[in-house]
Design an enzyme around this catalytic site. Structure first.
Site, PDB file in Angstrom:
ATOM      1  CB  THR A 106      -0.926  -0.019   1.237  1.00 45.77           C
ATOM      2  OG1 THR A 106      -1.844  -1.090   1.063  1.00 45.77           O
ATOM      3  CG2 THR A 106      -1.699   1.272   1.410  1.00 45.77           C
TER       4      THR A 106
ATOM      5  CB  SER B 108       2.638  -7.876   1.244  1.00 41.21           C
ATOM      6  OG  SER B 108       1.720  -7.706   2.295  1.00 41.21           O
TER       7      SER B 108
ATOM      8  CB  THR C 284       0.442  -3.513   6.396  1.00 38.85           C
ATOM      9  OG1 THR C 284      -0.821  -3.651   5.744  1.00 38.85           O
ATOM     10  CG2 THR C 284       0.927  -2.086   6.317  1.00 38.85           C
ATOM     11  CG  ASP C 285      -2.571  -7.173   3.958  1.00 38.49           C
ATOM     12  OD1 ASP C 285      -2.888  -6.507   4.959  1.00 38.49           O
ATOM     13  OD2 ASP C 285      -3.191  -7.124   2.887  1.00 38.49           O
TER      14      ASP C 285
HETATM   15  C1  SIN Z   1      -0.239  -5.208   1.078  1.00 40.82           C
HETATM   16  O1  SIN Z   1      -0.031  -5.844   2.102  1.00 40.82           O
HETATM   17  O2  SIN Z   1       0.541  -5.214   0.100  1.00 40.82           O
HETATM   18  C2  SIN Z   1      -1.481  -4.409   0.927  1.00 40.82           C
HETATM   19  C3  SIN Z   1      -1.985  -3.873   2.219  1.00 40.82           C
HETATM   20  C4  SIN Z   1      -1.046  -2.897   2.863  1.00 40.82           C
HETATM   21  O3  SIN Z   1       0.105  -2.715   2.503  1.00 40.82           O
HETATM   22  O4  SIN Z   1      -1.518  -2.248   3.837  1.00 40.82           O
END
Ligand code: SIN
Length: 331
Positions: free
Chosen positions: A16, A62, A95-96
């Site tokens: 993100t 991710s 973040t995932d």
């Molecule tokens: C991801 O994990 O690539 C998408 C969600 C995020 O980064 O918050």
């Protein structure tokens, strides 16, 4: 050896933090992994005078992280850390699955210099994006004298790979370190220590040399009300190598699922119990037939078991048994 240099290498992998939406007010309906790492750096004026290199290693959401990207990332990070002029490496990430990548890199590399994972909860196009301040803080931590280990920097907090966990699906302060708390804070570009930097021994890059397509297959099953053994039996029939059970409370498992896991273990499948609880750890109970993952959550326990199985293969001098023979072993 601690480097005297302050150069930082930033490796982009997507997420993100590199996401874009059609409208600045849209913080959920965006596409992750759209901007290149050089664009992320350019959006942070405070980085203008900092000796930096930016390199695009991958470009993915991710949730789709895979073992081949992990291997490439570990190799690239290690290559840069070897350079005397490099103080630390920053990895921009989604973040995932950030906590999984963090634990993978920590166990494989246990770096003596900082490797800082950096992410954002809002896309780069948001009215008030969190990516730029997080990247600024991550670079600051990567240049902090004495910093070491795989770290995650978000929302002004520095977390260690062992404890960091995504706890909230939306909020900017989505990450925490459970009962241990963060390692440090970044305040006005100053790092304020709360705990010691992480220690640990590296399993080594040799562990992940094999083609990721041939790595052991490790899956997660969940113990829940009404659980049964059918999933475990199906996975065993497919030749699974390891199973992590996301167990309730202090590592307790529904009796029907437990019977299937014990049968799998007798057939040679490695089994590890991790607690579904966000806080606390599995406290060992005498006579437990299934090993526990201590304080690791289920997704990190899966990484741990995968690496243990790779290590066992390496020490047995068996790079990879073909899948058919693994399945045959259990029939
Ligand atoms: C991801 O994990 O690539 C998408 C969600 C995020 O980064 O918050």
């Amino acid at each position: 050896m601690q480097s005297t240099s302050s150069r930082v290498v930033i490796l982009g992998t997507g997420g993100t933090i590199a996401g874009t939406a059609a409208s600045a007010s849209d913080q959920v309906g965006y596409s992750a992994a759209q901007l290149g790492v050089a664009q992320l750096v350019a959006a942070v004026p405070e980085l203008a005078g900092v000796p930096l290199e930016a390199e695009q290693l991958a470009q993915l959401d991710s949730k789709d992280m895979d073992h081949a990207t992990w291997r490439a990332l570990a190799q690239r990070v290690a290559r840069h850390l070897e350079r005397d002029e490099v103080a630390g490496v920053v990895v921009t990430h989604g973040t995932d699955t950030l906590e999984e990548t963090a634990w993978f890199l920590q166990r494989v590399l246990a770096p003596r210099k900082p490797v800082v994972l950096c992410a954002a909860m809002r896309p780069a196009t948001a009215l008030s994006p969190d990516g730029p301040p997080n990247l600024r803080d991550a670079v600051r931590v990567a240049r902090e004298p004495g910093a070491r280990g795989v770290l995650a920097v978000l929302a002004g907090q520095v977390h260690g790979a062992a404890e960091v966990q995504k706890l909230h699906a939306y909020r900017i302060d989505a990450f925490g370190s459970g009962e241990a708390g963060p390692l440090a804070c970044v305040e006005e570009s100053r790092v304020r220590m709360l705990r010691a930097w992480p220690e640990g021994d590296a399993l080594g890059l040799g562990l992940v040399q094999a083609d990721p397509a041939d790595w052991p297959r490790v899956e997660i099953v969940t113990s829940h009300a009404g659980a049964g053994g059918a999933i475990v039996e199906a996975l065993c029939a497919q030749g699974v190598d390891g199973l992590v059970v996301a167990a309730s409370g202090n590592g307790t498992v529904h009796h029907a699922l437990e019977s299937a896991l014990l049968a799998a273990q007798r057939q040679g499948v490695a089994v590890l119990r991790a607690t579904r609880c966000v806080f606390g750890r599995v406290i060992p109970v005498a006579g437990q037939a299934l090993a526990d993952a201590g304080g690791l959550n289920p997704v990190k326990a899966r990484v741990e078991l995968l690496l243990r199985l790779l290590a066992a293969r390496l020490s047995a001098g068996a790079p990879c048994p073909p899948r058919t023979s693994r399945a045959a072993r259990r029939t």
